[in-house]
Write a protein that holds these residues in place. Structure first.
Motif, PDB file in Angstrom:
ATOM      1  N   SER A 230       0.723  -1.658  -0.857  1.00 49.32           N
ATOM      2  CA  SER A 230       0.214   0.028   0.325  1.00 49.32           C
ATOM      3  C   SER A 230       1.003   1.261  -0.135  1.00 49.32           C
ATOM      4  O   SER A 230       1.876   1.184   1.003  1.00 49.32           O
ATOM      5  CB  SER A 230      -1.093   0.119   1.229  1.00 49.32           C
ATOM      6  N   PRO A 231       0.333   2.522  -0.587  1.00 44.62           N
ATOM      7  CA  PRO A 231       1.214   3.509  -0.464  1.00 44.62           C
ATOM      8  C   PRO A 231       0.827   3.986   0.697  1.00 44.62           C
ATOM      9  O   PRO A 231       1.451   5.369   1.071  1.00 44.62           O
ATOM     10  CB  PRO A 231       0.446   4.274  -1.699  1.00 44.62           C
TER      11      PRO A 231
ATOM     12  N   ASP B 164      -4.207  -3.643  -8.710  1.00 40.40           N
ATOM     13  CA  ASP B 164      -4.959  -3.906  -7.596  1.00 40.40           C
ATOM     14  C   ASP B 164      -4.603  -3.089  -6.506  1.00 40.40           C
ATOM     15  O   ASP B 164      -5.440  -2.706  -5.425  1.00 40.40           O
ATOM     16  CB  ASP B 164      -4.439  -5.184  -7.820  1.00 40.40           C
ATOM     17  N   VAL B 165      -3.374  -2.547  -6.548  1.00 38.56           N
ATOM     18  CA  VAL B 165      -3.049  -2.301  -4.989  1.00 38.56           C
ATOM     19  C   VAL B 165      -3.273  -0.638  -4.958  1.00 38.56           C
ATOM     20  O   VAL B 165      -4.028   0.342  -3.985  1.00 38.56           O
ATOM     21  CB  VAL B 165      -1.035  -1.618  -5.132  1.00 38.56           C
ATOM     22  N   ILE B 166      -3.002   0.257  -6.280  1.00 37.78           N
ATOM     23  CA  ILE B 166      -4.123   1.675  -6.391  1.00 37.78           C
ATOM     24  C   ILE B 166      -5.344   1.305  -6.555  1.00 37.78           C
ATOM     25  O   ILE B 166      -6.240   2.496  -5.505  1.00 37.78           O
ATOM     26  CB  ILE B 166      -3.728   2.234  -7.804  1.00 37.78           C
ATOM     27  N   GLU B 167      -6.531   0.254  -6.844  1.00 39.88           N
ATOM     28  CA  GLU B 167      -7.491   0.234  -6.690  1.00 39.88           C
ATOM     29  C   GLU B 167      -8.416   0.408  -5.072  1.00 39.88           C
ATOM     30  O   GLU B 167      -9.075   0.595  -4.425  1.00 39.88           O
ATOM     31  CB  GLU B 167      -8.319  -1.190  -7.396  1.00 39.88           C
ATOM     32  N   ARG B 168      -7.585  -0.641  -4.110  1.00 38.97           N
ATOM     33  CA  ARG B 168      -7.420  -0.955  -2.863  1.00 38.97           C
ATOM     34  C   ARG B 168      -7.326   0.590  -2.174  1.00 38.97           C
ATOM     35  O   ARG B 168      -8.180   0.687  -1.271  1.00 38.97           O
ATOM     36  CB  ARG B 168      -6.868  -2.128  -1.985  1.00 38.97           C
ATOM     37  N   ALA B 169      -6.151   1.108  -2.593  1.00 42.11           N
ATOM     38  CA  ALA B 169      -5.775   2.226  -1.643  1.00 42.11           C
ATOM     39  C   ALA B 169      -6.467   3.564  -1.809  1.00 42.11           C
ATOM     40  O   ALA B 169      -6.879   4.505  -1.040  1.00 42.11           O
ATOM     41  CB  ALA B 169      -4.386   2.594  -1.495  1.00 42.11           C
TER      42      ALA B 169
ATOM     43  N   VAL C 234     -11.255   4.810 -14.228  1.00 45.28           N
ATOM     44  CA  VAL C 234     -10.623   6.104 -15.236  1.00 45.28           C
ATOM     45  C   VAL C 234      -9.187   6.412 -14.495  1.00 45.28           C
ATOM     46  O   VAL C 234      -8.153   6.946 -14.649  1.00 45.28           O
ATOM     47  CB  VAL C 234     -10.994   7.593 -15.409  1.00 45.28           C
ATOM     48  N   ILE C 235      -9.379   7.012 -12.732  1.00 47.65           N
ATOM     49  CA  ILE C 235      -7.886   7.744 -12.218  1.00 47.65           C
ATOM     50  C   ILE C 235      -6.777   6.032 -12.367  1.00 47.65           C
ATOM     51  O   ILE C 235      -5.938   6.966 -12.297  1.00 47.65           O
ATOM     52  CB  ILE C 235      -8.080   7.342 -10.635  1.00 47.65           C
TER      53      ILE C 235
END
Length: 283
Positions: free
Chosen positions: A55-56, A172-177, A150-151
Motif C-alpha cells: 500500500s502507498p 490492484d494496490v491502487i484500487e484498494r488504496a 479512469v483513475i
C-alpha cells in the motif's frame, strides 16, 4: 488581480501535516476493516502506518512538529515495518524539527525523492471557466467502478513531465488504496467529455482544509481542460463547505503542479522522502 501568495510558516505547515496524518491514519484504518494490517502508531506529532501489503499508505507522515522521535520509538516502528517486509518510508516536511532528518540519516535512511505541497486560500477567485464539452459531478455509489477505472488508467500513463516518481504500484494496490481513501472521507468526482468518462479526482475536507487527494485524466482526453474543470469544481465545493485553505501534493515540476499553479496555488513547502533498509531493525 493576482492574489497574494500564502506565507507558510511552521504553524501552517503543522496544520497541513496534521491533516495529512489524519487522512493516512483514517485510510489505514479502512484497510484494516477489509482485512489489511490497519496499523497506525502515533509518533512525534505524526503517524507511522502499515496499511496493507504494497500500500502507498505504508509510511510515516506528519512527524517532527512535537519534537524528534526518540530512538525507542524509531526502533518500534522499524520492528513493526520489518516484520511485514516493508521498508520504513518517511515523508518529512522541510519545516519540521531539523533534528528529525539528522536522526534518520544517522540511522542509515537515504533520500530517495521529494514532493511539493502547494496551497491557496479560499474562497479567493472561484469564477468558473468552463471547458467546452467538459462536465464535472460528484460520483455516486454506482459510479465507483468507472471512477476507479479512469483513475487507475490515468496513473498508469503519467504525463512524463517533471521528476519521475520514486515508486510505482500495480493496479490492484491502487484500487484498494483509492477505496481506502474514499472510506476515509475522500469524496470522488467524475469528469465527462461529451458524455464519455474522461477523468476522476477526489477531495477530503478536514478542519477547514480541503485536501485534493488525487486526480487523473484518461490519455485520450488530455489537453481538453479536464484537470482544470475537476479542480474548479472541488474548490467551489470546498469553499461552500467552509474551508479556508486548499492543499495539493504534486511531483516536482509535473504537469499537475503547473495546472494547480494556474489556478492560484503557490508552493508552500517540500517534503523529503527518506527510506530505511527493510532489514535495518536494531535488536
Amino acid at each position: 488581480m493576482t492574489e497574494t501568495p500564502l506565507f507558510c510558516g511552521i504553524a501552517l505547515a503543522e496544520r497541513i501535516e496534521r491533516a495529512e496524518a489524519g487522512l493516512i491514519a483514517s485510510a489505514t484504518a479502512a484497510a484494516g476493516t477489509r482485512g489489511g494490517w490497519g496499523i497506525a502508531m502515533p509518533v512525534a506529532g505524526g503517524v507511522a502506518c502499515c496499511a496493507d501489503t504494497g500500500s502507498p499508505m505504508n509510511k510515516v507522515v506528519g512527524l517532527g512538529f512535537a519534537g524528534p522521535p526518540d530512538a525507542a520509538e524509531l526502533d518500534e516502528i522499524e520492528r513493526v515495518f520489518t516484520a511485514r517486509g516493508v521498508a520504513v518510508a518517511v515523508e518529512l516536511c522541510q519545516l519540521a524539527d531539523p533534528a528529525v532528518a539528522a536522526d534518520l540519516t544517522a540511522r542509515g535512511y537515504r533520500l530517495v525523492g521529494f514532493e511539493n505541497v502547494l496551497g491557496r486560500a479560499l474562497p479567493g477567485d472561484l469564477s468558473p471557466r468552463p471547458a467546452a464539452g467538459v462536465e464535472v459531478r460528484r460520483a455516486e455509489a454506482g459510479d465507483l467502478g468507472d471512477w476507479l477505472d479512469v483513475i487507475i488508467d490515468g496513473f498508469a500513463h503519467p504525463d512524463g513531465a517533471g521528476v519521475p516518481s520514486h515508486e510505482t504500484f500495480p493496479r490492484d494496490v491502487i484500487e484498494r488504496a483509492e477505496l481506502d481513501m474514499e472510506q476515509a472521507g475522500a469524496v470522488p468526482y467524475l469528469a465527462l467529455c461529451d458524455g464519455a468518462i474522461a477523468g476522476g479526482a477526489s477531495m477530503r475536507c478536514d478542519q477547514g482544509i480541503a485536501q485534493l487527494t488525487g486526480a487523473a485524466t484518461a490519455p485520450a482526453h488530455r489537453r481538453r481542460g479536464v484537470q482544470a474543470a475537476l479542480l474548479e469544481r472541488r474548490l467551489r465545493d470546498a469553499a461552500e463547505s467552509g474551508c479556508d485553505l486548499a492543499v495539493v501534493t504534486t511531483a516536482p515540476g509535473s504537469a499537475s503542479q503547473k495546472n494547480v499553479q494556474r489556478k492560484g496555488f503557490h508552493l508552500l513547502y517540500t517534503r523529503a522522502v527518506l527510506v530505511g533498509n527493510v532489514t535495518s531493525h536494531r535488536k
